[in-house]
Design a protein around this motif. Structure first.
Motif, mmCIF file in Angstrom:
data_model
loop_
_atom_site.group_PDB
_atom_site.id
_atom_site.type_symbol
_atom_site.label_atom_id
_atom_site.label_comp_id
_atom_site.label_asym_id
_atom_site.label_seq_id
_atom_site.Cartn_x
_atom_site.Cartn_y
_atom_site.Cartn_z
ATOM 1 N N UNK A 75 -19.636 -16.462 39.283
ATOM 2 C CA UNK A 75 -18.660 -15.821 40.163
ATOM 3 C C UNK A 75 -17.472 -16.754 40.329
ATOM 4 N N UNK A 76 -16.395 -16.243 40.898
ATOM 5 C CA UNK A 76 -15.166 -17.025 40.969
ATOM 6 C C UNK A 76 -14.810 -17.384 42.411
ATOM 7 N N UNK A 77 -14.484 -18.645 42.614
ATOM 8 C CA UNK A 77 -13.953 -19.127 43.889
ATOM 9 C C UNK A 77 -12.552 -19.637 43.617
ATOM 10 N N UNK A 78 -11.567 -18.971 44.168
ATOM 11 C CA UNK A 78 -10.195 -19.365 43.877
ATOM 12 C C UNK A 78 -9.604 -20.185 45.024
ATOM 13 N N UNK A 79 -8.432 -20.728 44.774
ATOM 14 C CA UNK A 79 -7.729 -21.517 45.790
ATOM 15 C C UNK A 79 -6.391 -20.853 46.068
ATOM 16 N N UNK A 80 -6.076 -20.714 47.335
ATOM 17 C CA UNK A 80 -4.842 -20.064 47.787
ATOM 18 C C UNK A 80 -4.163 -21.058 48.723
ATOM 19 N N UNK A 81 -3.045 -21.592 48.283
ATOM 20 C CA UNK A 81 -2.423 -22.701 49.000
ATOM 21 C C UNK A 81 -1.065 -22.301 49.559
ATOM 22 N N UNK A 82 -0.917 -22.448 50.852
ATOM 23 C CA UNK A 82 0.384 -22.240 51.498
ATOM 24 C C UNK A 82 0.924 -23.607 51.919
ATOM 25 N N UNK A 83 2.043 -23.994 51.309
ATOM 26 C CA UNK A 83 2.656 -25.292 51.577
ATOM 27 C C UNK A 83 3.800 -25.094 52.562
ATOM 28 N N UNK A 84 3.706 -25.717 53.714
ATOM 29 C CA UNK A 84 4.681 -25.531 54.792
ATOM 30 C C UNK A 84 5.657 -26.712 54.841
ATOM 31 N N UNK A 85 6.935 -26.384 55.010
ATOM 32 C CA UNK A 85 7.971 -27.400 55.140
ATOM 33 C C UNK A 85 8.823 -27.099 56.372
ATOM 34 N N UNK B 89 -4.876 -26.067 42.033
ATOM 35 C CA UNK B 89 -5.682 -27.222 41.606
ATOM 36 C C UNK B 89 -4.801 -28.383 41.164
ATOM 37 N N UNK B 90 -3.703 -28.059 40.493
ATOM 38 C CA UNK B 90 -2.784 -29.114 40.072
ATOM 39 C C UNK B 90 -2.107 -29.761 41.273
ATOM 40 N N UNK B 91 -1.624 -28.927 42.193
ATOM 41 C CA UNK B 91 -0.912 -29.431 43.369
ATOM 42 C C UNK B 91 -1.837 -30.290 44.237
ATOM 43 N N UNK B 92 -3.091 -29.907 44.335
ATOM 44 C CA UNK B 92 -4.020 -30.660 45.187
ATOM 45 C C UNK B 92 -4.224 -32.092 44.701
ATOM 46 N N UNK B 93 -3.957 -32.333 43.427
ATOM 47 C CA UNK B 93 -4.113 -33.688 42.881
ATOM 48 C C UNK B 93 -2.881 -34.560 43.140
ATOM 49 N N UNK B 94 -1.793 -33.950 43.606
ATOM 50 C CA UNK B 94 -0.562 -34.683 43.866
ATOM 51 C C UNK B 94 -0.541 -35.202 45.302
ATOM 52 N N UNK B 95 0.273 -36.201 45.526
ATOM 53 C CA UNK B 95 0.507 -36.663 46.895
ATOM 54 C C UNK B 95 1.477 -35.714 47.590
ATOM 55 N N UNK B 96 1.543 -35.786 48.907
ATOM 56 C CA UNK B 96 2.502 -34.951 49.637
ATOM 57 C C UNK B 96 3.926 -35.244 49.181
ATOM 58 N N UNK B 97 4.210 -36.504 48.886
ATOM 59 C CA UNK B 97 5.554 -36.883 48.458
ATOM 60 C C UNK B 97 5.897 -36.256 47.098
ATOM 61 N N UNK B 98 4.912 -36.216 46.200
ATOM 62 C CA UNK B 98 5.136 -35.619 44.885
ATOM 63 C C UNK B 98 5.334 -34.102 44.993
ATOM 64 N N UNK B 99 4.572 -33.468 45.882
ATOM 65 C CA UNK B 99 4.734 -32.030 46.103
ATOM 66 C C UNK B 99 6.121 -31.761 46.679
ATOM 67 N N UNK B 100 6.512 -32.553 47.656
ATOM 68 C CA UNK B 100 7.838 -32.377 48.264
ATOM 69 C C UNK B 100 8.943 -32.510 47.222
ATOM 70 N N UNK B 101 8.813 -33.465 46.323
ATOM 71 C CA UNK B 101 9.834 -33.659 45.285
ATOM 72 C C UNK B 101 9.931 -32.427 44.388
ATOM 73 N N UNK B 102 8.787 -31.838 44.035
ATOM 74 C CA UNK B 102 8.809 -30.655 43.184
ATOM 75 C C UNK B 102 9.430 -29.459 43.890
ATOM 76 N N UNK B 103 9.043 -29.228 45.141
ATOM 77 C CA UNK B 103 9.551 -28.044 45.832
ATOM 78 C C UNK B 103 11.031 -28.189 46.166
#
Length: 306
Positions: free
Chosen positions: A129-139, A191-205
């Motif tokens: 069965x599948x367990x997915x990830x749903x990520x809401x990134x707040x700024x 899954x990719x975003x979860x491996x990044x730091x908050x700073x790296x995510x912020x830079x991408x967004x």
């Protein structure tokens, strides 16, 4: 591609090519309750729903001796004589029956060791069965630089890679003056975003936001990046019915094994992925167990399940 994402991944958490549309469409949550989404702004949080239900049978949410908090179940030992549950701190709880309500994502890990090992049909029903990830990134920003008002709550970002920060929403309608934007990513991007730091995510967004609104936008004052997939107590956000996974196997996913019963939104045929599904499957599982106790109609005690 981003329109397709909005209609599919944004709901199911995974792309349609890996989702069983036969078992997820039409979406019964919308059919039964309407397609208009409502934003829950209760300051008490979503946990108030659980607390409301618990107060119907617990004398206290803090002192009722039947409620054990901050206990991490690591082992479930079962036989025809009953169940013993061992926790991380060495405690042992014994009962004639147990109901396991962790996510299918947790069942797919080694957090809980079942002894004896669950039968092969059960392990396959869980693992496939599948367990997915749903990520809401707040700024949160010092001021609003995006349009607001009727027809502006959502905006889409197109990218050559499916699901790359595609769906944006502001909270000015719900919380005027909050200056908060959030973006939704799912599945492999989560899954990719979860491996990044908050700073790296912020830079991408921020690269995305500058593409949308120009370079003269402020830096965010704060960022929140949930990591549901890395949390050992969740291992994802909710389940999704995968392609080539038939109804019989889904029935097995919810079937008991001896005195151990299983429940959760992943067992729902109608409201998979929703709290509604978790609520109703909880009632169904409890009634199954009550039938077993009162009438000896126990589904988990034949050769198939043992």
């Amino acid at each position: 591609m981003v329109i397709d994402y909005y209609h599919n991944d944004y709901e199911d958490g995974e792309p349609p090519k890996v989702t069983s549309l036969k078992h997820t469409y039409p979406r019964n949550e919308f059919v039964d309750h309407g397609e208009d989404p409502y934003f829950v702004a209760d300051p008490r949080g979503f946990e108030i729903v659980v607390q409301y239900l618990a107060k119907q049978f617990l004398s206290s949410l803090k002192s009722d001796p039947r409620l054990k908090l901050n206990k991490v179940v690591r082992e479930i030992i079962y036989s025809k004589n009953g169940v013993a549950v061992k926790t991380e701190d060495g405690s042992i709880y014994k009962a004639k029956y147990a109901i396991v309500s962790v996510s299918v994502g947790v069942l797919q890990t080694d957090l809980i060791d079942f002894r004896p090992k669950l039968p092969l049909w059960k392990r396959l029903a869980i693992s496939d069965f599948s367990m997915t990830i749903y990520t809401k990134i707040f700024l949160k920003f010092p001021y609003k630089f995006w349009p607001s008002g009727p027809g502006t709550e959502f905006f889409l970002y197109t990218h050559v890679r499916r699901g790359y920060y595609p769906l944006w929403q502001h909270l000015e309608n719900e919380y005027p003056g909050s200056n908060i934007l959030f973006v939704t990513v799912t599945a492999e991007e989560s899954r990719r975003v979860e491996q990044l730091s908050d700073q790296e995510v912020e830079a991408e967004v921020m690269v995305v936001l500058k593409t949308l609104f120009g370079n003269n936008i402020p830096k965010p004052e704060d960022i929140l990046v949930p990591r549901w997939g890395l949390n050992r107590f969740y291992k994802g956000s909710y389940s999704n019915w995968p392609d080539k996974y038939n109804q019989n196997r889904h029935d097995q996913l919810g079937d008991p094994v001896g005195p151990v019963y299983f429940t959760g939104e992943h067992n729902s045929n109608k409201y998979i992925g929703y709290v509604t599904g978790a609520y109703f499957t909880g009632i169904d599982t409890a009634n199954d167990l009550l039938g077993c106790i009162k009438n000896q109609t126990c589904r988990g005690y034949n050769s198939q399940h043992m």
